[in-house]
Design a protein around this motif. Sequence first.
Motif, PDB file in Angstrom:
ATOM      1  N   LEU A  20     -29.310 -26.673  25.674  1.00  0.00           N
ATOM      2  CA  LEU A  20     -30.761 -26.641  25.886  1.00  0.00           C
ATOM      3  C   LEU A  20     -31.189 -25.442  26.723  1.00  0.00           C
ATOM      4  O   LEU A  20     -32.229 -24.833  26.450  1.00  0.00           O
ATOM      5  CB  LEU A  20     -31.232 -27.934  26.548  1.00  0.00           C
ATOM      6  CG  LEU A  20     -31.266 -29.163  25.649  1.00  0.00           C
ATOM      7  CD1 LEU A  20     -31.549 -30.415  26.481  1.00  0.00           C
ATOM      8  CD2 LEU A  20     -32.306 -28.998  24.554  1.00  0.00           C
ATOM      9  N   THR A  21     -30.415 -25.088  27.740  1.00  0.00           N
ATOM     10  CA  THR A  21     -30.801 -23.938  28.562  1.00  0.00           C
ATOM     11  C   THR A  21     -30.695 -22.641  27.756  1.00  0.00           C
ATOM     12  O   THR A  21     -31.528 -21.757  27.916  1.00  0.00           O
ATOM     13  CB  THR A  21     -29.984 -23.851  29.859  1.00  0.00           C
ATOM     14  OG1 THR A  21     -28.602 -23.818  29.555  1.00  0.00           O
ATOM     15  CG2 THR A  21     -30.300 -25.010  30.791  1.00  0.00           C
ATOM     16  N   ALA A  22     -29.711 -22.555  26.885  1.00  0.00           N
ATOM     17  CA  ALA A  22     -29.605 -21.369  26.022  1.00  0.00           C
ATOM     18  C   ALA A  22     -30.803 -21.287  25.076  1.00  0.00           C
ATOM     19  O   ALA A  22     -31.381 -20.207  24.879  1.00  0.00           O
ATOM     20  CB  ALA A  22     -28.302 -21.408  25.228  1.00  0.00           C
ATOM     21  N   ARG A  23     -31.194 -22.421  24.520  1.00  0.00           N
ATOM     22  CA  ARG A  23     -32.365 -22.447  23.636  1.00  0.00           C
ATOM     23  C   ARG A  23     -33.627 -22.102  24.422  1.00  0.00           C
ATOM     24  O   ARG A  23     -34.475 -21.346  23.962  1.00  0.00           O
ATOM     25  CB  ARG A  23     -32.488 -23.816  22.977  1.00  0.00           C
ATOM     26  CG  ARG A  23     -33.609 -23.865  21.969  1.00  0.00           C
ATOM     27  CD  ARG A  23     -33.546 -25.117  21.129  1.00  0.00           C
ATOM     28  NE  ARG A  23     -34.766 -25.221  20.359  1.00  0.00           N
ATOM     29  CZ  ARG A  23     -35.348 -26.342  20.026  1.00  0.00           C
ATOM     30  NH1 ARG A  23     -34.796 -27.489  20.365  1.00  0.00           N
ATOM     31  NH2 ARG A  23     -36.462 -26.352  19.343  1.00  0.00           N
ATOM     32  N   TYR A  24     -33.751 -22.673  25.611  1.00  0.00           N
ATOM     33  CA  TYR A  24     -34.890 -22.386  26.491  1.00  0.00           C
ATOM     34  C   TYR A  24     -34.998 -20.876  26.736  1.00  0.00           C
ATOM     35  O   TYR A  24     -36.072 -20.287  26.614  1.00  0.00           O
ATOM     36  CB  TYR A  24     -34.719 -23.134  27.815  1.00  0.00           C
ATOM     37  CG  TYR A  24     -35.563 -22.582  28.934  1.00  0.00           C
ATOM     38  CD1 TYR A  24     -36.863 -23.029  29.135  1.00  0.00           C
ATOM     39  CD2 TYR A  24     -35.067 -21.600  29.782  1.00  0.00           C
ATOM     40  CE1 TYR A  24     -37.643 -22.505  30.149  1.00  0.00           C
ATOM     41  CE2 TYR A  24     -35.841 -21.074  30.797  1.00  0.00           C
ATOM     42  CZ  TYR A  24     -37.124 -21.530  30.974  1.00  0.00           C
ATOM     43  OH  TYR A  24     -37.893 -20.995  31.971  1.00  0.00           O
ATOM     44  N   GLU A  25     -33.891 -20.252  27.094  1.00  0.00           N
ATOM     45  CA  GLU A  25     -33.902 -18.818  27.403  1.00  0.00           C
ATOM     46  C   GLU A  25     -34.310 -17.984  26.196  1.00  0.00           C
ATOM     47  O   GLU A  25     -35.070 -17.017  26.334  1.00  0.00           O
ATOM     48  CB  GLU A  25     -32.553 -18.392  27.959  1.00  0.00           C
ATOM     49  CG  GLU A  25     -32.311 -18.957  29.346  1.00  0.00           C
ATOM     50  CD  GLU A  25     -30.899 -18.821  29.853  1.00  0.00           C
ATOM     51  OE1 GLU A  25     -30.020 -18.330  29.115  1.00  0.00           O
ATOM     52  OE2 GLU A  25     -30.667 -19.231  31.002  1.00  0.00           O
ATOM     53  N   ALA A  26     -33.866 -18.372  25.009  1.00  0.00           N
ATOM     54  CA  ALA A  26     -34.248 -17.644  23.798  1.00  0.00           C
ATOM     55  C   ALA A  26     -35.740 -17.798  23.504  1.00  0.00           C
ATOM     56  O   ALA A  26     -36.428 -16.814  23.193  1.00  0.00           O
ATOM     57  CB  ALA A  26     -33.419 -18.138  22.602  1.00  0.00           C
ATOM     58  N   VAL A  27     -36.254 -19.017  23.627  1.00  0.00           N
ATOM     59  CA  VAL A  27     -37.680 -19.260  23.383  1.00  0.00           C
ATOM     60  C   VAL A  27     -38.526 -18.545  24.425  1.00  0.00           C
ATOM     61  O   VAL A  27     -39.549 -17.930  24.103  1.00  0.00           O
ATOM     62  CB  VAL A  27     -37.984 -20.780  23.375  1.00  0.00           C
ATOM     63  CG1 VAL A  27     -39.473 -21.040  23.325  1.00  0.00           C
ATOM     64  CG2 VAL A  27     -37.289 -21.449  22.211  1.00  0.00           C
TER      65      VAL A  27
END
Length: 101
Positions: A20-27
């Motif tokens: 989720l944190t990786a997805r958050y950073e990309a978004v």
Amino acid sequence: MSDSQAPNTAAAPGRTLETLTARYEAVLERLAGAKPFAKARYINEFLEVARRLLASPGGVEFLAGQATAFDRAGVFQGTDWDRPEQLQPGLVPATLTGGSR
């Protein structure tokens, strides 16, 4: 297949937070790089990832540390929260007090 033979499909909590944190950073990166008129395109995706983080162990702490970053990225742009000093506490008491009155 019996319950004892069923594959374990639950992700480990640390792995879920990591994903989720990786997805958050990309978004967040896409949102921050978007032109002001295009930011709305990324807000819903950002809010969905934030919602999932809030429901995950460690997610609240992660997001709390990211508040300045998502503010700078324009999450609040064009909303009442873009100028919190103009909010009227009488209209949003639960929000400003965290639900207590």
